[in-house]
Scaffold this motif. Sequence first.
Motif, PDB file in Angstrom:
ATOM      1  N   VAL A  81      41.269 -42.159 -17.711  1.00 50.84           N
ATOM      2  CA  VAL A  81      40.267 -41.225 -18.217  1.00 50.84           C
ATOM      3  C   VAL A  81      40.182 -41.370 -19.734  1.00 50.84           C
ATOM      4  CG1 VAL A  81      39.638 -38.769 -18.280  1.00 50.84           C
ATOM      5  CG2 VAL A  81      40.958 -39.642 -16.370  1.00 50.84           C
ATOM      6  N   LYS A  82      38.946 -41.281 -20.261  1.00 51.03           N
ATOM      7  CA  LYS A  82      38.793 -41.275 -21.727  1.00 51.03           C
ATOM      8  C   LYS A  82      39.081 -39.874 -22.258  1.00 51.03           C
ATOM      9  CE  LYS A  82      35.384 -42.708 -24.467  1.00 51.03           C
ATOM     10  NZ  LYS A  82      34.189 -43.334 -25.000  1.00 51.03           N
ATOM     11  N   TYR A  83      39.284 -39.766 -23.559  1.00 46.94           N
ATOM     12  CA  TYR A  83      39.651 -38.453 -24.112  1.00 46.94           C
ATOM     13  C   TYR A  83      38.635 -37.370 -23.774  1.00 46.94           C
ATOM     14  CZ  TYR A  83      36.157 -38.326 -27.773  1.00 46.94           C
ATOM     15  OH  TYR A  83      34.968 -38.266 -28.416  1.00 46.94           O
ATOM     16  N   ASP A  84      37.352 -37.776 -23.611  1.00 45.77           N
ATOM     17  CA  ASP A  84      36.311 -36.776 -23.336  1.00 45.77           C
ATOM     18  C   ASP A  84      36.238 -36.409 -21.846  1.00 45.77           C
ATOM     19  OD1 ASP A  84      35.225 -38.990 -22.171  1.00 45.77           O
ATOM     20  OD2 ASP A  84      33.459 -39.110 -23.456  1.00 45.77           O
ATOM     21  N   GLY A  85      37.110 -36.995 -21.062  1.00 47.78           N
ATOM     22  CA  GLY A  85      37.166 -36.634 -19.639  1.00 47.78           C
ATOM     23  C   GLY A  85      36.434 -37.609 -18.735  1.00 47.78           C
ATOM     24  N   SER A  86      35.662 -38.541 -19.316  1.00 48.67           N
ATOM     25  CA  SER A  86      34.935 -39.469 -18.437  1.00 48.67           C
ATOM     26  C   SER A  86      35.924 -40.416 -17.754  1.00 48.67           C
ATOM     27  CB  SER A  86      33.856 -40.239 -19.206  1.00 48.67           C
ATOM     28  OG  SER A  86      34.407 -40.805 -20.360  1.00 48.67           O
ATOM     29  N   VAL A  87      35.721 -40.614 -16.458  1.00 50.11           N
ATOM     30  CA  VAL A  87      36.661 -41.419 -15.656  1.00 50.11           C
ATOM     31  C   VAL A  87      36.250 -42.890 -15.719  1.00 50.11           C
ATOM     32  CG1 VAL A  87      37.601 -41.775 -13.333  1.00 50.11           C
ATOM     33  CG2 VAL A  87      37.124 -39.452 -14.134  1.00 50.11           C
ATOM     34  N   LEU A  88      37.174 -43.737 -16.170  1.00 49.79           N
ATOM     35  CA  LEU A  88      36.877 -45.160 -16.323  1.00 49.79           C
ATOM     36  C   LEU A  88      37.326 -45.960 -15.106  1.00 49.79           C
ATOM     37  CD1 LEU A  88      38.056 -45.614 -20.027  1.00 49.79           C
ATOM     38  CD2 LEU A  88      35.758 -45.110 -19.210  1.00 49.79           C
ATOM     39  N   TRP A  89      38.325 -45.436 -14.398  1.00 49.15           N
ATOM     40  CA  TRP A  89      38.841 -46.130 -13.212  1.00 49.15           C
ATOM     41  C   TRP A  89      39.530 -45.108 -12.330  1.00 49.15           C
ATOM     42  CZ3 TRP A  89      38.290 -50.911 -11.259  1.00 49.15           C
ATOM     43  CH2 TRP A  89      39.131 -51.280 -10.194  1.00 49.15           C
ATOM     44  N   ASP A  90      39.363 -45.221 -11.006  1.00 46.94           N
ATOM     45  CA  ASP A  90      40.063 -44.288 -10.124  1.00 46.94           C
ATOM     46  C   ASP A  90      40.375 -44.961  -8.789  1.00 46.94           C
ATOM     47  OD1 ASP A  90      41.166 -42.214  -8.791  1.00 46.94           O
ATOM     48  OD2 ASP A  90      39.450 -40.851  -8.950  1.00 46.94           O
ATOM     49  N   ASP A  91      41.625 -45.321  -8.603  1.00 44.70           N
ATOM     50  CA  ASP A  91      42.052 -45.947  -7.351  1.00 44.70           C
ATOM     51  C   ASP A  91      41.900 -45.012  -6.156  1.00 44.70           C
ATOM     52  OD1 ASP A  91      43.007 -48.595  -7.940  1.00 44.70           O
ATOM     53  OD2 ASP A  91      44.638 -47.682  -9.058  1.00 44.70           O
ATOM     54  N   ASN A  92      41.927 -43.711  -6.426  1.00 44.10           N
ATOM     55  CA  ASN A  92      41.909 -42.742  -5.323  1.00 44.10           C
ATOM     56  C   ASN A  92      40.620 -42.788  -4.509  1.00 44.10           C
ATOM     57  OD1 ASN A  92      44.465 -41.090  -5.786  1.00 44.10           O
ATOM     58  ND2 ASN A  92      43.513 -41.105  -7.812  1.00 44.10           N
ATOM     59  N   VAL A  93      39.559 -43.325  -5.121  1.00 43.58           N
ATOM     60  CA  VAL A  93      38.286 -43.343  -4.389  1.00 43.58           C
ATOM     61  C   VAL A  93      37.991 -44.755  -3.857  1.00 43.58           C
ATOM     62  CG1 VAL A  93      37.322 -41.389  -5.664  1.00 43.58           C
ATOM     63  CG2 VAL A  93      37.001 -43.705  -6.574  1.00 43.58           C
ATOM     64  N   MET A  94      39.025 -45.608  -3.844  1.00 39.04           N
ATOM     65  CA  MET A  94      38.816 -46.988  -3.402  1.00 39.04           C
ATOM     66  C   MET A  94      39.758 -47.318  -2.243  1.00 39.04           C
ATOM     67  SD  MET A  94      38.982 -48.578  -7.189  1.00 39.04           S
ATOM     68  CE  MET A  94      38.627 -50.264  -6.758  1.00 39.04           C
ATOM     69  N   GLU A  95      39.422 -48.366  -1.515  1.00 36.25           N
ATOM     70  CA  GLU A  95      40.350 -48.897  -0.509  1.00 36.25           C
ATOM     71  C   GLU A  95      41.552 -49.476  -1.246  1.00 36.25           C
ATOM     72  OE1 GLU A  95      40.141 -49.124   2.909  1.00 36.25           O
ATOM     73  OE2 GLU A  95      38.486 -47.710   2.646  1.00 36.25           O
ATOM     74  N   PRO A  96      42.772 -49.415  -0.661  1.00 34.43           N
ATOM     75  CA  PRO A  96      43.919 -50.069  -1.315  1.00 34.43           C
ATOM     76  C   PRO A  96      43.615 -51.558  -1.507  1.00 34.43           C
ATOM     77  CG  PRO A  96      44.629 -48.780   0.585  1.00 34.43           C
ATOM     78  CD  PRO A  96      43.134 -48.792   0.616  1.00 34.43           C
ATOM     79  N   TRP A  97      43.905 -52.078  -2.684  1.00 35.02           N
ATOM     80  CA  TRP A  97      43.519 -53.469  -2.974  1.00 35.02           C
ATOM     81  C   TRP A  97      44.653 -54.298  -3.562  1.00 35.02           C
ATOM     82  CZ3 TRP A  97      43.938 -54.758  -8.174  1.00 35.02           C
ATOM     83  CH2 TRP A  97      44.027 -53.670  -9.054  1.00 35.02           C
ATOM     84  N   ARG A  98      45.740 -53.626  -3.992  1.00 34.50           N
ATOM     85  CA  ARG A  98      46.814 -54.398  -4.637  1.00 34.50           C
ATOM     86  C   ARG A  98      47.550 -55.238  -3.596  1.00 34.50           C
ATOM     87  NH1 ARG A  98      46.447 -49.817  -7.732  1.00 34.50           N
ATOM     88  NH2 ARG A  98      46.323 -50.226  -9.975  1.00 34.50           N
TER      89      ARG A  98
END
Length: 416
Positions: A81-98
């Motif tokens: 998350v950026k300091y202003d709260g905007s989400v730049l990446w979120d694994d929680n909303v994606m299929e597991p990929w690692r």
Amino acid sequence: MPAVKIAIIGAGPAGLTLARILQQNSIPCTVYEAESSRNNRNQGGTLDLHPKGGQLALKEAGLLPIFHKHARPEGEASKIVKYDGSVLWDDNVMEPWRPAAEGEQERPEIDRVVLRDILIDSLDEGSLKWGKKVLGVAENEKTKGKFNVSFADGSMEQDIDLLVGADGAWSKVRPLLTSEKPFYSGITAIELWALDAEKKNPWLSQYVGQGSVFMFDEGRAIMCQRQGTGAIRTYACVRRPESWTKECGIDWTAADARERLVAEYFNDCGADLKRLILESRDEIIPRQTYMLPVGVKWASDACAGVTLLGDAAHLMTPFAGVGVNVAMADALELAKAIIARKESITAKLVSDRNNVARAIEQYEKAMFERGEQAAAKTMHGLKGHFSATGSEERAGRIKKGYNMIMAQKMEKKQKD
Ligand SMILES: Cc1cc2nc3c(=O)[nH]c(=O)nc-3n(C[C@H](O)[C@H](O)[C@H](O)COP(=O)(O)OP(=O)(O)OC[C@H]3O[C@@H](n4cnc5c(N)ncnc54)[C@H](O)[C@@H]3O)c2cc1C
């Protein structure tokens, strides 16, 4: 035949891993721990064990299956998350990929207390002595090359052939080898806990997701992590002088400490980030972070028969999340160096101390390199975390890894 007397100071991940691997190879040793029991204090948050670090050591220790039973691969999920709260990446909303190698997991999280319990339970009965806070260590005046350890309870352990300092940041063994001392890193972390977040604060639980939330910015960062217990632990970090916690005017015991912290240091942040701090009501603990110089070394014969593991050897800040992995790799490598000389070490040490010295020399050579690499990575992490573009850079790195893995998967699919 007198067996070599091995004393390990400190029952952290490093000391316990070393003890377990030695004992598994029928090499007796004793661990002396300052705390009075395993339940003495909150052992802190969760740790991610890497395949070539903590996981490899546990494999050698025969503890990988029980580790997998308790590990939380889903804890790898990151939200950036950026300091202003905007989400730049979120694994929680994606299929597991690692990706994970067969029979392994990439970097699963495990609660520190659970890892410690697994290691403690694996030791020979009576080989871990609780309530043994070391006050001082010294070479035995009569028997050169052997060491005495004195404890706060007034007792003393004498004639130790191999003394291993695995006693963390403020090691009492370290002064035998080097005059280096930990220094303040410039970063203070305010540790905050919401102990039963899963039940009591659905918003917090949902916002943090399965793993961690990170916000990195110039001179400040927020790092928040779900624990296996359902608790949420947040670090609100600021780049401030060492005396800041005492001189900043915030009374850390007062009910409004969180509000003051937010108002003075995070007021321009997004509302969600502020809530992470404000709604972690159960505990608040200011922690200055310390480190040893990157690349700290000593001559291997500085004090033959004595060596250091983990944080005692190369304390670093937590900003690359590698400390425990290096500590457990140290334990594995020292154990291997001792096991390779097992016959002579266990049978006739008194007349053949050179084997102990050679084991230490072999171990330290690689340990200095490993410690330096990890400490340099950590310094890089510290600079990145506390820079204006820290969040973007972290999200960019994850995206790059994701794109690479997706491209590999696609290529494989086309070939099949
Ligand atoms: C806030 C924070 C977060 C972290 N997060 C991560 C992470 O996510 N991933 C990661 O890899 N690393 C992390 N680390 C680093 C990691 O915790 C350490 O690198 C790791 O615990 C080192 O293990 P150790 O066994 O060397 O030392 P420790 O874990 O410090 O254990 C030392 C032991 O020695 C005992 N002891 C100390 N003094 C004495 C004495 N005088 N006599 C007897 N016993 C004594 C202590 O009680 C303790 O049990 C973090 C560190 C901090 C501070």
